[in-house]
Motif scaffolding. Structure first.
Motif, PDB file in Angstrom:
ATOM      1  N   VAL A  88       0.866  -1.175   0.000  1.00 32.86           N
ATOM      2  CA  VAL A  88       0.000   0.000   0.000  1.00 32.86           C
ATOM      3  C   VAL A  88       0.904   1.227   0.000  1.00 32.86           C
ATOM      4  N   ALA A  89       0.438   2.283  -0.637  1.00 33.79           N
ATOM      5  CA  ALA A  89       1.253   3.486  -0.776  1.00 33.79           C
ATOM      6  C   ALA A  89       0.835   4.548   0.239  1.00 33.79           C
ATOM      7  N   ILE A  90       1.824   5.258   0.769  1.00 30.19           N
ATOM      8  CA  ILE A  90       1.562   6.409   1.625  1.00 30.19           C
ATOM      9  C   ILE A  90       2.320   7.608   1.044  1.00 30.19           C
ATOM     10  N   PRO A  91       1.745   8.803   1.122  1.00 30.28           N
ATOM     11  CA  PRO A  91       2.356   9.985   0.491  1.00 30.28           C
ATOM     12  C   PRO A  91       3.462  10.611   1.329  1.00 30.28           C
ATOM     13  N   ALA A 126      -4.628  -2.227  11.081  1.00 24.77           N
ATOM     14  CA  ALA A 126      -5.913  -2.139  10.379  1.00 24.77           C
ATOM     15  C   ALA A 126      -6.517  -0.748  10.505  1.00 24.77           C
ATOM     16  N   GLY A 127      -6.368  -0.136  11.687  1.00 22.18           N
ATOM     17  CA  GLY A 127      -6.908   1.198  11.875  1.00 22.18           C
ATOM     18  C   GLY A 127      -6.135   2.256  11.123  1.00 22.18           C
ATOM     19  N   ALA A 128      -4.807   2.098  11.044  1.00 24.87           N
ATOM     20  CA  ALA A 128      -3.967   3.086  10.374  1.00 24.87           C
ATOM     21  C   ALA A 128      -3.935   2.897   8.865  1.00 24.87           C
ATOM     22  N   PHE A 129      -4.075   1.651   8.431  1.00 25.15           N
ATOM     23  CA  PHE A 129      -4.010   1.346   7.003  1.00 25.15           C
ATOM     24  C   PHE A 129      -5.202   0.458   6.620  1.00 25.15           C
ATOM     25  N   PRO A 130      -6.376   1.059   6.458  1.00 23.40           N
ATOM     26  CA  PRO A 130      -7.569   0.260   6.140  1.00 23.40           C
ATOM     27  C   PRO A 130      -7.447  -0.498   4.824  1.00 23.40           C
ATOM     28  N   GLN A 131      -6.569  -0.030   3.919  1.00 19.70           N
ATOM     29  CA  GLN A 131      -6.395  -0.747   2.651  1.00 19.70           C
ATOM     30  C   GLN A 131      -5.830  -2.143   2.907  1.00 19.70           C
ATOM     31  N   ILE A 132      -4.909  -2.254   3.873  1.00 14.36           N
ATOM     32  CA  ILE A 132      -4.340  -3.561   4.211  1.00 14.36           C
ATOM     33  C   ILE A 132      -5.414  -4.467   4.782  1.00 14.36           C
ATOM     34  N   THR A 175       5.987   6.306  -0.531  1.00 17.33           N
ATOM     35  CA  THR A 175       6.568   5.083   0.023  1.00 17.33           C
ATOM     36  C   THR A 175       5.562   3.946  -0.072  1.00 17.33           C
ATOM     37  N   ASP A 176       6.046   2.752  -0.358  1.00 18.46           N
ATOM     38  CA  ASP A 176       5.217   1.554  -0.364  1.00 18.46           C
ATOM     39  C   ASP A 176       5.479   0.753   0.905  1.00 18.46           C
ATOM     40  N   ILE A 177       4.394   0.328   1.547  1.00 18.16           N
ATOM     41  CA  ILE A 177       4.478  -0.570   2.700  1.00 18.16           C
ATOM     42  C   ILE A 177       4.038  -1.949   2.198  1.00 18.16           C
ATOM     43  N   CYS A 178       4.971  -2.891   2.117  1.00 12.81           N
ATOM     44  CA  CYS A 178       4.694  -4.200   1.512  1.00 12.81           C
ATOM     45  C   CYS A 178       4.433  -5.237   2.606  1.00 12.81           C
ATOM     46  N   LYS A 214      13.160  -4.031   4.573  1.00 17.80           N
ATOM     47  CA  LYS A 214      12.697  -5.143   3.739  1.00 17.80           C
ATOM     48  C   LYS A 214      11.273  -4.913   3.232  1.00 17.80           C
ATOM     49  N   VAL A 215      10.497  -4.099   3.950  1.00 13.90           N
ATOM     50  CA  VAL A 215       9.089  -3.921   3.576  1.00 13.90           C
ATOM     51  C   VAL A 215       8.704  -2.465   3.354  1.00 13.90           C
ATOM     52  N   VAL A 216       9.508  -1.527   3.826  1.00 13.90           N
ATOM     53  CA  VAL A 216       9.249  -0.098   3.624  1.00 13.90           C
ATOM     54  C   VAL A 216      10.136   0.352   2.480  1.00 13.90           C
ATOM     55  N   ARG A 217       9.531   0.586   1.322  1.00 16.71           N
ATOM     56  CA  ARG A 217      10.306   0.812   0.112  1.00 16.71           C
ATOM     57  C   ARG A 217       9.911   2.124  -0.567  1.00 16.71           C
ATOM     58  N   LYS A 218      10.829   2.619  -1.368  1.00 13.93           N
ATOM     59  CA  LYS A 218      10.535   3.783  -2.195  1.00 13.93           C
ATOM     60  C   LYS A 218       9.365   3.457  -3.098  1.00 13.93           C
ATOM     61  N   GLY A 219       8.462   4.413  -3.277  1.00 15.51           N
ATOM     62  CA  GLY A 219       7.274   4.179  -4.090  1.00 15.51           C
ATOM     63  C   GLY A 219       7.606   3.642  -5.465  1.00 15.51           C
ATOM     64  N   ALA A 220       6.812   2.681  -5.927  1.00 10.78           N
ATOM     65  CA  ALA A 220       7.069   2.059  -7.229  1.00 10.78           C
ATOM     66  C   ALA A 220       6.913   3.047  -8.372  1.00 10.78           C
ATOM     67  N   ASP A 221       6.040   4.040  -8.193  1.00  8.96           N
ATOM     68  CA  ASP A 221       5.822   5.054  -9.220  1.00  8.96           C
ATOM     69  C   ASP A 221       6.745   6.236  -8.944  1.00  8.96           C
ATOM     70  N   SER A 222       7.809   6.366  -9.723  1.00  8.44           N
ATOM     71  CA  SER A 222       8.784   7.424  -9.486  1.00  8.44           C
ATOM     72  C   SER A 222       8.189   8.812  -9.699  1.00  8.44           C
ATOM     73  N   PHE A 223       7.136   8.914 -10.510  1.00  5.18           N
ATOM     74  CA  PHE A 223       6.507  10.209 -10.752  1.00  5.18           C
ATOM     75  C   PHE A 223       5.729  10.669  -9.527  1.00  5.18           C
ATOM     76  N   LEU A 224       5.007   9.734  -8.907  1.00  8.16           N
ATOM     77  CA  LEU A 224       4.193  10.084  -7.740  1.00  8.16           C
ATOM     78  C   LEU A 224       5.037  10.150  -6.472  1.00  8.16           C
TER      79      LEU A 224
END
Length: 205
Positions: free
Chosen positions: A46-49, A170-176, A122-125, A109-119
């Motif tokens: 999931v992505a966070i800005p 779950a409360g902080a990241f409802p998408q997960i 950070t991605d939380i995997c 290992k799970v907190v990564r630079k966003g896959a979309d370099s334009f946007l």
């Protein structure tokens, strides 16, 4: 002149060499293997800005810090207090406390630079896709100079990170929470035929 038997042998050998050069035909097993190979190296995220490290005022940014605290509790990021000099009304610089958040060694290992370099961001995997079944695919056809097929498939999530199932996450990241709540999922991806076999379209851009 060559003996007729030699000509037959040569023709058979040439036929085998040509067959070896032919790309694999489209079928369920080829597409399932291609998709699984791709998703084995592309986790579900999931992505966070935010772009780490990020500095948030100690006396503010409450909503953003509330979202990050479950990641701190899980040991994925850590916050350290720093001070920054900021202009004051009097013109004198004033030291202000900030919390600087950055991924821990485990979190990298799970907190990564966003896959979309334009946007950016950070991605939380937190999991991986397991392809369960190919439901359908379109007949491979030429598109933009390549042969491609749209493949619809069922998948489930595997290798779910233990921290991802906690109530605070779950409360902080409802998408997960929403993704983990589904017993099964379906998606459609485009696969492209290359000289090295079928590939996910994102691998040939």
């Amino acid at each position: 002149m060559y003996p007729r038997s030699s000509l037959f042998i040569c023709a058979a050998a040439l036929s085998l060499l040509t067959a070896c050069d032919d790309p694999p035909k489209a079928d369920d097993s080829i597409f399932e293997k291609t998709l699984q190979t791709y998703y084995d190296s592309h986790p579900v995220c999931v992505a966070i800005p935010l772009t780490f490290p990020v500095d948030l005022r100690s006396d503010g940014d409450t909503a953003r810090k509330r979202q990050l605290e479950p990641l701190v509790a899980a040991g994925l990021i850590a916050g350290t207090t720093i001070q920054k000099n900021e202009p004051a009304a009097s013109g004198q610089g004033q030291a202000t406390d900030y919390l600087r958040y950055a991924p821990t060694a485990a979190g990298e290992k799970v907190v990564r630079k966003g896959a979309d370099s334009f946007l950016g961001g950070t991605d939380i995997c937190f999991a991986r896709r397991k392809v369960v079944k190919i439901e359908s695919f379109t007949e491979p056809a030429d598109a933009a100079g390549v042969k491609a097929s749209r493949v619809t498939y069922d998948y489930e999530l595997k290798d779910v990170e233990p921290w991802a199932t906690g109530p605070d996450i779950a409360g902080a990241f409802p998408q997960i929470a929403a993704l983990l709540a589904k017993p099964g999922n379906q998606a459609t991806d485009v696969l492209v035929q290359t000289d090295n076999g079928w590939k996910h379209e994102r691998d040939v851009r």
